[in-house]
Design an enzyme around this catalytic site. Structure first.
Site, PDB file in Angstrom:
ATOM      1  N   GLU A 195     -10.144  -6.937  -5.337  1.00 33.78           N
ATOM      2  CA  GLU A 195     -10.060  -7.028  -3.874  1.00 33.78           C
ATOM      3  C   GLU A 195     -11.446  -6.891  -3.253  1.00 33.78           C
ATOM      4  O   GLU A 195     -12.147  -5.910  -3.477  1.00 33.78           O
ATOM      5  CB  GLU A 195      -9.123  -5.926  -3.353  1.00 33.78           C
ATOM      6  CG  GLU A 195      -8.923  -5.964  -1.844  1.00 33.78           C
ATOM      7  CD  GLU A 195      -7.944  -4.890  -1.328  1.00 33.78           C
ATOM      8  OE1 GLU A 195      -6.976  -4.538  -2.038  1.00 33.78           O
ATOM      9  OE2 GLU A 195      -8.164  -4.404  -0.214  1.00 33.78           O
ATOM     10  N   TRP A 208     -12.155  13.248   3.968  1.00 35.41           N
ATOM     11  CA  TRP A 208     -12.016  11.911   3.396  1.00 35.41           C
ATOM     12  C   TRP A 208     -12.675  11.706   2.034  1.00 35.41           C
ATOM     13  O   TRP A 208     -12.575  10.635   1.446  1.00 35.41           O
ATOM     14  CB  TRP A 208     -12.555  10.859   4.383  1.00 35.41           C
ATOM     15  CG  TRP A 208     -11.718  10.793   5.630  1.00 35.41           C
ATOM     16  CD1 TRP A 208     -11.957  11.426   6.807  1.00 35.41           C
ATOM     17  CD2 TRP A 208     -10.491  10.084   5.804  1.00 35.41           C
ATOM     18  NE1 TRP A 208     -10.957  11.158   7.714  1.00 35.41           N
ATOM     19  CE2 TRP A 208     -10.044  10.325   7.119  1.00 35.41           C
ATOM     20  CE3 TRP A 208      -9.723   9.262   4.977  1.00 35.41           C
ATOM     21  CZ2 TRP A 208      -8.862   9.781   7.630  1.00 35.41           C
ATOM     22  CZ3 TRP A 208      -8.544   8.712   5.482  1.00 35.41           C
ATOM     23  CH2 TRP A 208      -8.128   8.986   6.793  1.00 35.41           C
ATOM     24  N   LYS A 233      -9.620  -2.501  -5.386  1.00 36.93           N
ATOM     25  CA  LYS A 233     -10.869  -2.711  -4.638  1.00 36.93           C
ATOM     26  C   LYS A 233     -12.033  -2.793  -5.613  1.00 36.93           C
ATOM     27  O   LYS A 233     -12.057  -2.061  -6.604  1.00 36.93           O
ATOM     28  CB  LYS A 233     -11.104  -1.566  -3.655  1.00 36.93           C
ATOM     29  CG  LYS A 233     -10.132  -1.576  -2.484  1.00 36.93           C
ATOM     30  CD  LYS A 233     -10.542  -0.595  -1.388  1.00 36.93           C
ATOM     31  CE  LYS A 233      -9.502  -0.629  -0.266  1.00 36.93           C
ATOM     32  NZ  LYS A 233      -9.876   0.183   0.902  1.00 36.93           N
ATOM     33  N   GLU A 259      -3.182   6.929   2.264  1.00 38.61           N
ATOM     34  CA  GLU A 259      -3.515   7.118   3.683  1.00 38.61           C
ATOM     35  C   GLU A 259      -2.256   7.172   4.554  1.00 38.61           C
ATOM     36  O   GLU A 259      -2.191   6.548   5.610  1.00 38.61           O
ATOM     37  CB  GLU A 259      -4.472   6.011   4.157  1.00 38.61           C
ATOM     38  CG  GLU A 259      -5.782   6.006   3.366  1.00 38.61           C
ATOM     39  CD  GLU A 259      -6.808   4.992   3.846  1.00 38.61           C
ATOM     40  OE1 GLU A 259      -6.418   3.993   4.461  1.00 38.61           O
ATOM     41  OE2 GLU A 259      -8.011   5.234   3.590  1.00 38.61           O
ATOM     42  N   LYS A 286       0.893  -1.166   0.000  1.00 40.97           N
ATOM     43  CA  LYS A 286       0.000   0.000   0.000  1.00 40.97           C
ATOM     44  C   LYS A 286       0.925   1.207   0.000  1.00 40.97           C
ATOM     45  O   LYS A 286       1.603   1.466   1.004  1.00 40.97           O
ATOM     46  CB  LYS A 286      -0.876  -0.045   1.250  1.00 40.97           C
ATOM     47  CG  LYS A 286      -1.731   1.190   1.488  1.00 40.97           C
ATOM     48  CD  LYS A 286      -2.628   1.010   2.728  1.00 40.97           C
ATOM     49  CE  LYS A 286      -3.468   2.240   3.018  1.00 40.97           C
ATOM     50  NZ  LYS A 286      -4.363   2.046   4.180  1.00 40.97           N
ATOM     51  N   ARG A 307     -13.027  11.451  -5.050  1.00 40.85           N
ATOM     52  CA  ARG A 307     -12.263  10.283  -4.608  1.00 40.85           C
ATOM     53  C   ARG A 307     -12.510   9.085  -5.523  1.00 40.85           C
ATOM     54  O   ARG A 307     -11.610   8.293  -5.769  1.00 40.85           O
ATOM     55  CB  ARG A 307     -12.655   9.966  -3.163  1.00 40.85           C
ATOM     56  CG  ARG A 307     -12.088   8.675  -2.663  1.00 40.85           C
ATOM     57  CD  ARG A 307     -12.251   8.580  -1.160  1.00 40.85           C
ATOM     58  NE  ARG A 307     -12.033   7.208  -0.715  1.00 40.85           N
ATOM     59  CZ  ARG A 307     -12.090   6.831   0.553  1.00 40.85           C
ATOM     60  NH1 ARG A 307     -12.353   7.717   1.501  1.00 40.85           N
ATOM     61  NH2 ARG A 307     -11.877   5.574   0.889  1.00 40.85           N
ATOM     62  N   ASP A 348     -14.874   2.494  -1.321  1.00 43.62           N
ATOM     63  CA  ASP A 348     -14.302   1.738  -0.215  1.00 43.62           C
ATOM     64  C   ASP A 348     -15.256   0.685   0.346  1.00 43.62           C
ATOM     65  O   ASP A 348     -15.812   0.883   1.428  1.00 43.62           O
ATOM     66  CB  ASP A 348     -13.877   2.695   0.905  1.00 43.62           C
ATOM     67  CG  ASP A 348     -12.864   2.069   1.844  1.00 43.62           C
ATOM     68  OD1 ASP A 348     -12.398   0.952   1.560  1.00 43.62           O
ATOM     69  OD2 ASP A 348     -12.532   2.705   2.866  1.00 43.62           O
ATOM     70  N   GLU A 352     -16.199  -4.420   7.644  1.00 50.94           N
ATOM     71  CA  GLU A 352     -15.991  -3.047   8.114  1.00 50.94           C
ATOM     72  C   GLU A 352     -17.232  -2.164   7.929  1.00 50.94           C
ATOM     73  O   GLU A 352     -17.657  -1.487   8.859  1.00 50.94           O
ATOM     74  CB  GLU A 352     -14.795  -2.428   7.375  1.00 50.94           C
ATOM     75  CG  GLU A 352     -14.580  -0.963   7.717  1.00 50.94           C
ATOM     76  CD  GLU A 352     -13.356  -0.368   7.037  1.00 50.94           C
ATOM     77  OE1 GLU A 352     -12.667  -1.080   6.286  1.00 50.94           O
ATOM     78  OE2 GLU A 352     -13.097   0.829   7.272  1.00 50.94           O
TER      79      GLU A 352
HETATM   80  O1  GCW Z   1     -11.398   0.726   4.261  1.00 49.56           O
HETATM   81  C1  GCW Z   1     -10.270   1.458   4.615  1.00 49.56           C
HETATM   82  C2  GCW Z   1     -10.072   1.177   6.053  1.00 49.56           C
HETATM   83  C3  GCW Z   1      -8.623   1.270   6.497  1.00 49.56           C
HETATM   84  C4  GCW Z   1      -7.776   0.420   5.561  1.00 49.56           C
HETATM   85  C5  GCW Z   1      -7.920   0.979   4.156  1.00 49.56           C
HETATM   86  C6  GCW Z   1      -7.166   0.157   3.122  1.00 49.56           C
HETATM   87  C7  GCW Z   1      -5.836  -0.896   6.037  1.00 49.56           C
HETATM   88  O2  GCW Z   1     -10.885   2.041   6.806  1.00 49.56           O
HETATM   89  O3  GCW Z   1      -8.574   0.810   7.821  1.00 49.56           O
HETATM   90  O4  GCW Z   1      -6.428   0.364   5.945  1.00 49.56           O
HETATM   91  O5  GCW Z   1      -9.274   0.955   3.770  1.00 49.56           O
HETATM   92  O6  GCW Z   1      -7.810  -0.597   2.416  1.00 49.56           O
HETATM   93  O7  GCW Z   1      -5.961   0.281   3.011  1.00 49.56           O
END
Ligand code: GCW
Length: 710
Positions: A416, A572, A389, A315, A311, A365, A394, A422
């Site tokens: 992914e 965000w 992803k 972030e 990664k 985003r 997200d 979550e």
């Molecule tokens: O969904 C977000 C999460 C983070 C996570 C990030 C990612 C590992 O809130 O906690 O970090 O994605 O996928 O890298």
């Protein structure tokens, strides 16, 4: 483990077995002893050698010991058998029934014209014998678990031959486990199942029996690769690559017994943080030499090491941008170091600006990964897998499929998913994700009838990047906190083996294994009830949370429970823009951020138009008035009210249905699920009331049915 008397033994029958998975301290999940009943009552011959064959022997021996069957390993005498598990190229089989079975299998295989590969197997009947034929030991292991899944059906004389090969070569889990407890994220980031299976308070957890039981469960679902630390790599975790490599090797030694290769999340800054260099610039010779030497040392210790997960520039994680390089430069640096050893780098595409100004309506985003990565197509080395992803934002309960997946034809792309819940109830809510993942995998980004996301992950010649998912497991006695969340993990593995499987059929498999019919008074009731509770639970979750694809509305930080404006004025990039007139994000080309234009023409046109856009994604793509009429005939505002009332009613019905299983199943499972259903009902009511109240107050439009809103 001692050798049970009634199992005939010749040759290397039992692997040295320091672990006792027979009486685990943890829930048996989809491999309870009962699931082996049909297999264990037979006469079984296992033919072949090697570490994975030893695992097969061990499994069969346990089952036979428990259920009165007999097992032989490469015997020198002629015996009648019911099941033969054999490597195709192994020496001649002495047993005549086994010989006949193998010949029948060979014949079926030739008819089929396909090969078995490293992990595939053929299941066929020959006279009274079932044969599992494989070219490599992993195929025998998967074949064995298939026999377990089929139960008595594996011995049905009329069963036609079936050939199974995984569609995807790599079927991977990512653990977001920290070695040291993180002050905010704890032992497992976004973990809802207790601590880590691998780590505790900065050290290896050292529970090798648990680890082995885990590998066994994963193999039985089809998973063959795992990364063992969080993609957010902190100081202690970084060192797994170098001076703490032994800790990783210990895990690899156990998981190897079940055909699972270990991967490691690494920090892009490793040459500086661990190597003492002044830079991690991919163009720097010393940096390249450092990665090459470090990676060589990894393979000396772990010869079947899988590779790195990264990664970067995401972030707060370091990445190539620091040095003015792009992500192809960054990924290729690590790929070059891994290539001589056959390793891969999984390079995550989750790159976006997490310091966005909410006032700025031009930054989106959802656009970010496409904008960063599509210009790089064709520049990645062949052992780079771009890990994307499934959705552009997200892991929401509803998002469009990420356009990135269709935009890099010259790059190996992995999809992914997030098995850890979550954003889907954190394993306190029942939310069976199989139908959602299946919908994503079947999505045809170039238009109906065209290639699908599953095809992208598979690749035209099997060279695709595969599937990856964030794990939902931990040291909880039920593995996943919520016992029914086990089904998500099982389903992910099965869909990674074959993305075309029907998720409902997979759920059925999981139920039959986990709640074996022979272990309950009313198997039909159990099965029906579980289907009623789980089949539609993802859509139920969607109904009582963020509406029509708008996403988020969760409590900031922990992401649990409703907070409609929690992220509205944050950095965000996840906004809903509700005002007195309407709600939603304009992502059209005509008047919005232009995100809709990232899709190939068919979907770009569909998403561009508020009239054609599917209801469930309307607020992802458009800002519309509360009185906008959906395809369903309802208005947006009435849809919000109706789905939120309905969602709560469905959760209440789930709880009532679950109560009918009291006394039918393992009491510990019953109680754990019952407790969590209480919380799900409470939380769903909270969601309903906050969302409905928020939109009533914003819009001033009353509920057409006059129900109570606050
Ligand atoms: O969904 C977000 C999460 C983070 C996570 C990030 C990612 C590992 O809130 O906690 O970090 O994605 O996928 O890298």
């Amino acid at each position: 483990m001692s050798t049970p008397e009634f199992v005939d033994v010749e040759g290397p029958m039992f692997v040295a077995d320091p672990f006792d998975v027979e009486e685990p301290q943890v829930h048996a999940a989809w491999l309870p002893p009962e699931a082996f009943r049909s297999l264990g009552a037979r006469r079984v011959l296992v033919h072949g050698d090697g570490p994975l064959v030893d695992t097969v022997l061990d499994e069969v021996a346990r089952a036979c010991a428990r259920y009165g069957g007999r097992m032989w390993h490469s015997p020198s005498w002629d015996v009648d058998v019911d099941l033969v598990l054999t490597l195709r190229r192994a020496d001649a089989l002495p047993s005549s029934t086994a010989q006949a079975a193998r010949a029948a299998g060979e014949a079926a295989l030739i008819d089929d014209g396909r090969t078995l590969g490293d992990e595939g197997f053929l299941l066929a009947r020959a006279g009274d014998v079932t044969v599992v034929l494989a070219d490599a030991p992993a195929g025998l292991l998967y074949g064995l678990f298939h026999v377990v899944r089929l139960c008595a059906a594996a011995f049905d004389p009329a069963r036609p031959p079936e050939l199974h090969r995984p569609a995807l070569r790599r079927r991977m889990l990512n653990h977001w486990d920290n070695v040291a407890v993180h002050p905010v994220m704890g032992q497992v980031e976004r973990g809802y199942a207790g601590g880590s299976i691998f780590w505790r308070d900065g050290r290896p957890r050292g529970d090798l029996a648990r680890l082995r039981a885990y590998g066994r469960l994963l193999a039985a679902s089809g998973i063959n690769a795992i990364s063992v630390n969080n993609v957010n790599v902190a100081r202690a975790e970084a060192r797994l690559l170098t001076d703490r490599l032994g800790d990783v090797a210990e895990i690899a030694d156990v998981l190897r017994l079940y055909g699972i290769r270990v991967h490691l999340s690494v920090t892009f800054a490793a040459p500086v943080a661990l190597g003492g260099l002044s830079t991690a610039d991919p163009a720097d010779e010393a940096v390249r030499a450092w990665w090459a030497a470090t990676t060589r040392a990894v393979y000396e210790r772990i010869p079947d090491f899988g590779g790195y997960v990264v990664k970067a520039d995401s972030e707060g994680q370091p990445g190539p941008f620091t040095y003015g390089r792009d992500h192809a430069d960054g990924a290729n640096l690590l790929a070059e170091a891994l290539a001589p050893h056959g390793g891969v780098v999984h390079w995550r595409a989750f790159v976006y600006d997490h310091h966005q100004d909410w006032r700025d309506r031009s930054t989106d985003r959802a656009r970010a990964a496409y904008d960063h990565f599509t210009p790089l197509d064709g520049r990645f080395r062949t052992n780079v897998v771009l890990q994307v992803k499934f959705g552009p934002v997200d892991f929401q309960v509803r998002e469009p499929v990420s356009p990135v997946l269709a935009a890099l034809p010259a790059t190996r792309v992995a999809v992914e998913f997030q098995v850890t819940q979550e954003y889907t109830g954190q394993q306190r809510h029942i939310c069976h994700l199989g139908p959602w993942w299946s919908e994503v995998l079947r999505f045809a980004p170039w238009g109906p009838g065209g290639r699908t996301i599953a095809d992208v992950a598979t690749g035209e010649k099997g060279e695709g990047g595969g599937l990856v998912a964030v794990a939902n497991t931990g040291d909880d006695p039920f593995w996943t906190g919520h016992p029914l969340a086990q089904a998500n993990l099982y389903t992910f593995g099965r869909l990674a083996w074959d993305p075309r499987l029907d998720p409902r059929a997979v759920l059925d498999e999981w139920m039959t294994l986990t709640f074996p019919p022979s272990a309950t008074a009313d198997p039909e009731l159990v099965r029906r009830t579980l289907h009623e509770i789980m089949d539609d639970s993802w859509r139920t979750y969607e109904r009582y949370t963020a509406p029509l694809g708008v996403g988020f509305m969760v409590h900031p930080g922990d992401h649990y429970g409703p907070d409609v404006d929690g992220y509205e004025y944050s950095r965000w990039g996840t906004y809903h823009f509700a005002d007195r007139d309407g709600v939603g994000v304009d992502r059209s080309r005509a008047s919005g951020t232009g995100f809709a234009g990232q899709y190939p023409p068919y979907w770009a046109d569909v998403y561009e138009s508020p009239e054609r856009c599917p209801d469930e994604l309307l607020l992802f793509f458009h800002h519309v008035s509360y009185t906008h009429v959906l395809h369903s005939g309802s208005t947006v505002i009435q849809h919000i009210y109706d789905t939120h009332f309905a969602g709560v009613e469905e959760v209440e019905a789930m709880r009532r249905r679950w109560q009918t299983l009291n006394g039918m199943i393992d009491p510990a499972v019953y109680v754990r699920v019952a407790e969590r259903l209480d919380e799900q009902v409470r939380s769903a009511i909270e969601w309903r009331d906050q969302i409905n109240t928020y939109f009533l107050r914003k819009s001033g439009v009353p509920d057409a049915h006059g129900r109570r809103i606050y």
